[in-house]
Design a protein around this motif. Structure first.
Motif, PDB file in Angstrom:
ATOM      1  N   GLY A  14      -3.951   7.898   4.352  1.00 24.39           N
ATOM      2  CA  GLY A  14      -2.879   7.055   4.856  1.00 24.39           C
ATOM      3  C   GLY A  14      -2.156   7.703   6.021  1.00 24.39           C
ATOM      4  N   ILE A  15      -2.718   8.769   6.620  1.00 24.83           N
ATOM      5  CA  ILE A  15      -2.233   9.553   7.754  1.00 24.83           C
ATOM      6  C   ILE A  15      -0.842  10.129   7.556  1.00 24.83           C
ATOM      7  N   ALA A  16      -0.344  10.140   6.333  1.00 21.90           N
ATOM      8  CA  ALA A  16       1.003  10.660   6.103  1.00 21.90           C
ATOM      9  C   ALA A  16       1.088  12.138   6.426  1.00 21.90           C
ATOM     10  N   PHE A  17       0.107  12.917   5.986  1.00 22.39           N
ATOM     11  CA  PHE A  17       0.141  14.346   6.270  1.00 22.39           C
ATOM     12  C   PHE A  17      -0.070  14.598   7.758  1.00 22.39           C
ATOM     13  N   ARG A  55       3.645  -0.243   1.919  1.00 20.17           N
ATOM     14  CA  ARG A  55       3.516  -1.119   3.075  1.00 20.17           C
ATOM     15  C   ARG A  55       4.799  -1.046   3.910  1.00 20.17           C
ATOM     16  N   SER A  56       4.670  -1.420   5.176  1.00 20.79           N
ATOM     17  CA  SER A  56       5.855  -1.511   6.042  1.00 20.79           C
ATOM     18  C   SER A  56       6.366  -2.936   6.144  1.00 20.79           C
ATOM     19  N   ALA A  57       5.574  -3.893   5.660  1.00 19.03           N
ATOM     20  CA  ALA A  57       5.944  -5.305   5.720  1.00 19.03           C
ATOM     21  C   ALA A  57       5.091  -6.061   4.712  1.00 19.03           C
ATOM     22  N   PRO A  58       5.518  -7.246   4.298  1.00 19.67           N
ATOM     23  CA  PRO A  58       4.695  -8.036   3.370  1.00 19.67           C
ATOM     24  C   PRO A  58       3.428  -8.535   4.066  1.00 19.67           C
ATOM     25  N   GLU A  59       2.301  -8.378   3.427  1.00 25.93           N
ATOM     26  CA  GLU A  59       1.014  -8.844   3.954  1.00 25.93           C
ATOM     27  C   GLU A  59       0.212  -9.432   2.798  1.00 25.93           C
ATOM     28  N   PRO A  60       0.475 -10.673   2.439  1.00 25.23           N
ATOM     29  CA  PRO A  60      -0.137 -11.254   1.237  1.00 25.23           C
ATOM     30  C   PRO A  60      -1.661 -11.211   1.233  1.00 25.23           C
ATOM     31  N   GLU A  61      -2.287 -11.540   2.376  1.00 28.39           N
ATOM     32  CA  GLU A  61      -3.755 -11.533   2.410  1.00 28.39           C
ATOM     33  C   GLU A  61      -4.309 -10.134   2.176  1.00 28.39           C
ATOM     34  N   LEU A  62      -3.718  -9.165   2.847  1.00 27.08           N
ATOM     35  CA  LEU A  62      -4.180  -7.793   2.692  1.00 27.08           C
ATOM     36  C   LEU A  62      -3.929  -7.294   1.272  1.00 27.08           C
ATOM     37  N   ASP A 302       6.778  -1.788  11.878  1.00 30.09           N
ATOM     38  CA  ASP A 302       6.915  -0.339  12.061  1.00 30.09           C
ATOM     39  C   ASP A 302       7.945  -0.027  13.145  1.00 30.09           C
ATOM     40  N   VAL A 303       7.920  -0.794  14.231  1.00 28.71           N
ATOM     41  CA  VAL A 303       8.875  -0.568  15.307  1.00 28.71           C
ATOM     42  C   VAL A 303      10.281  -0.953  14.857  1.00 28.71           C
ATOM     43  N   ARG A 304      10.408  -2.002  14.086  1.00 31.50           N
ATOM     44  CA  ARG A 304      11.734  -2.398  13.587  1.00 31.50           C
ATOM     45  C   ARG A 304      12.327  -1.313  12.680  1.00 31.50           C
ATOM     46  N   HIS A 305      11.522  -0.711  11.850  1.00 28.13           N
ATOM     47  CA  HIS A 305      12.008   0.388  11.005  1.00 28.13           C
ATOM     48  C   HIS A 305      12.547   1.521  11.881  1.00 28.13           C
ATOM     49  N   LEU A 306      11.804   1.885  12.902  1.00 24.55           N
ATOM     50  CA  LEU A 306      12.235   2.968  13.791  1.00 24.55           C
ATOM     51  C   LEU A 306      13.529   2.600  14.499  1.00 24.55           C
ATOM     52  N   TYR A 330      10.164  -2.968   2.137  1.00 31.28           N
ATOM     53  CA  TYR A 330       8.916  -2.277   2.466  1.00 31.28           C
ATOM     54  C   TYR A 330       9.260  -1.066   3.326  1.00 31.28           C
ATOM     55  N   VAL A 331       8.879   0.130   2.888  1.00 31.75           N
ATOM     56  CA  VAL A 331       9.406   1.324   3.557  1.00 31.75           C
ATOM     57  C   VAL A 331       8.335   2.324   3.986  1.00 31.75           C
ATOM     58  N   ASP A 332       7.059   1.914   4.011  1.00 25.37           N
ATOM     59  CA  ASP A 332       6.023   2.841   4.467  1.00 25.37           C
ATOM     60  C   ASP A 332       5.951   2.799   5.988  1.00 25.37           C
ATOM     61  N   ALA A 333       6.938   3.409   6.614  1.00 28.55           N
ATOM     62  CA  ALA A 333       7.032   3.408   8.068  1.00 28.55           C
ATOM     63  C   ALA A 333       7.798   4.644   8.505  1.00 28.55           C
ATOM     64  N   LEU A 334       7.607   5.001   9.774  1.00 24.82           N
ATOM     65  CA  LEU A 334       8.394   6.073  10.368  1.00 24.82           C
ATOM     66  C   LEU A 334       9.845   5.588  10.511  1.00 24.82           C
TER      67      LEU A 334
END
Length: 360
Positions: A14-17, A55-62, A302-306, A330-334
């Motif tokens: 998930g590229i977190a590290f 997730r950083s946002a709701p994505e029902p299909e994903l 992601d940009v909105r979180h930043l 949803y808080v998986d964002a920078l």
């Protein structure tokens, strides 16, 4: 897409590290002030316990597709990947490849073998996901501890697996030459394999020929040019400002200088540093950009979180709250994902904006 395998460092599930160079242990948390909590509740904001950290946002299909993948069903993931290929929606294709490739069903669950048995080894969508999954599997073997706390066996598995990634990426390119997604995956491989600057520039040319304003590619490349990996603050900021200057409105690339600033300045910054004319200008440009982005852009949240974070640090609480209201839950964002408890850190900064805002 070959390279002398010289320096294998690390790349994360998930590229977190990879983007965080180890998560920060602590961070600002909710203040616990009753007034703040009541005001947040009145505004419809969710408590810390209900924040989604995946997730950083709701994505029902994903989310439906990944749930099916967890049950060993590959069809929905294949359908979503095929749609992005047919529509040449490279930004979303890369986003989906990351999501499926880092999912436990692909990394450790055998999903990709089942997919290949049904679709055959020449499926370009499978190849794209497998390339990303190879990097994620390498990180799974290594784990998230400091090097001194990582065993020789863990390093051996990590090294052997990550060394396969360039070949998997090359195979994905062969099966779908117009797709930049395998090259984006190669950037994350480049962090771990220690590509030279010249290697990276050749790789970047392949990406920009295919999609010159690909947000995910720019984000990954910026990490490469950061001081914590293979560059410097000067190289990272130069890359970021050039990307922002040449991008059309709605591309979200004006966020790149903000990210570069955060990567190199945030940990030592005082309140006044966030309020300099330069940083305020960067935030204002990103606000215009995010307002112009298409509604279904996969990276808008992601940009909105930043922006929510920077606006709060600048004391622009009403504008910050506007962003928080658009991403809450949803808080998986920078920057939250850089912390071991992202939901707590997110709610801490969100509640500062809530307290300071006139609304509510």
């Amino acid at each position: 897409m070959t390279v002398d395998v010289a320096r294998i460092v690390v790349i994360g599930l998930g590229i977190a590290f990879a983007i965080g160079c180890y998560r920060r242990i602590m961070g600002p948390s909710s203040s616990g002030r009753p007034g703040s909590s009541r005001k947040a509740e009145r505004l419809g904001l969710l408590p810390e316990s209900r924040q989604n950290t995946r997730r950083s946002a709701p994505e029902p299909e994903l989310e439906r597709a990944t749930a099916s993948a967890a049950r060993g069903r590959w069809e929905e993931a294949a359908r979503l990947m095929a749609v992005t290929r047919e529509q040449r929606d490279w930004a979303r294709r890369s986003h989906y490849a990351d999501a499926f490739g880092s999912h436990r069903s692909a990394v450790r669950g055998g999903l990709l073998d089942v997919w290949e048995a049904a679709a055959g080894p020449d499926d370009p969508d499978l190849a794209g996901v497998r390339a990303r999954a190879t990097v994620s599997l390498a990180w799974h073997f290594r784990g998230g501890a400091w090097a001194k706390d990582t065993s020789r066996e863990q390093f051996a598995g990590f090294h052997a697996t990550l060394a396969r990634a360039p070949q998997e990426n090359a195979r994905a390119v062969e099966l779908n030459p117009d797709d930049p997604t395998p090259y984006v995956a190669e950037i994350w491989t480049a962090l771990g394999l220690g590509y030279t600057h010249e290697d990276m520039r050749r790789l970047w040319k392949e990406i920009t020929v295919r999609d010159p304003h690909h947000y995910g590619a720019h984000y990954a490349a910026l990490q490469f040019w950061c001081r914590k990996w293979h560059g410097s603050e000067e190289l990272a900021m130069s890359f970021a400002r050039e990307a922002a200057a040449s991008a059309p409105p709605g591309s979200l690339l004006t966020a790149m200088p903000l990210i570069a600033w955060y990567e190199h300045r945030d940990s030592d910054a005082k309140a006044a540093h966030f309020r300099t004319p330069d940083v305020v200008g960067l935030v204002d440009a990103a606000l215009v950009d995010v307002a112009a982005a298409r509604p279904d852009h996969p990276d808008t949240a992601d940009v909105r979180h930043l922006l929510a974070y920077f606006l709060t640090r600048q004391g622009r609480y009403d504008a910050a709250l506007e962003q928080f209201l658009l991403v809450d839950g949803y808080v998986d964002a920078l920057p939250w994902r850089y912390w071991t408890d992202p939901a707590a850190v997110y709610c801490g900064w969100r509640d500062r904006a809530v307290r300071g805002a006139r609304r509510g």
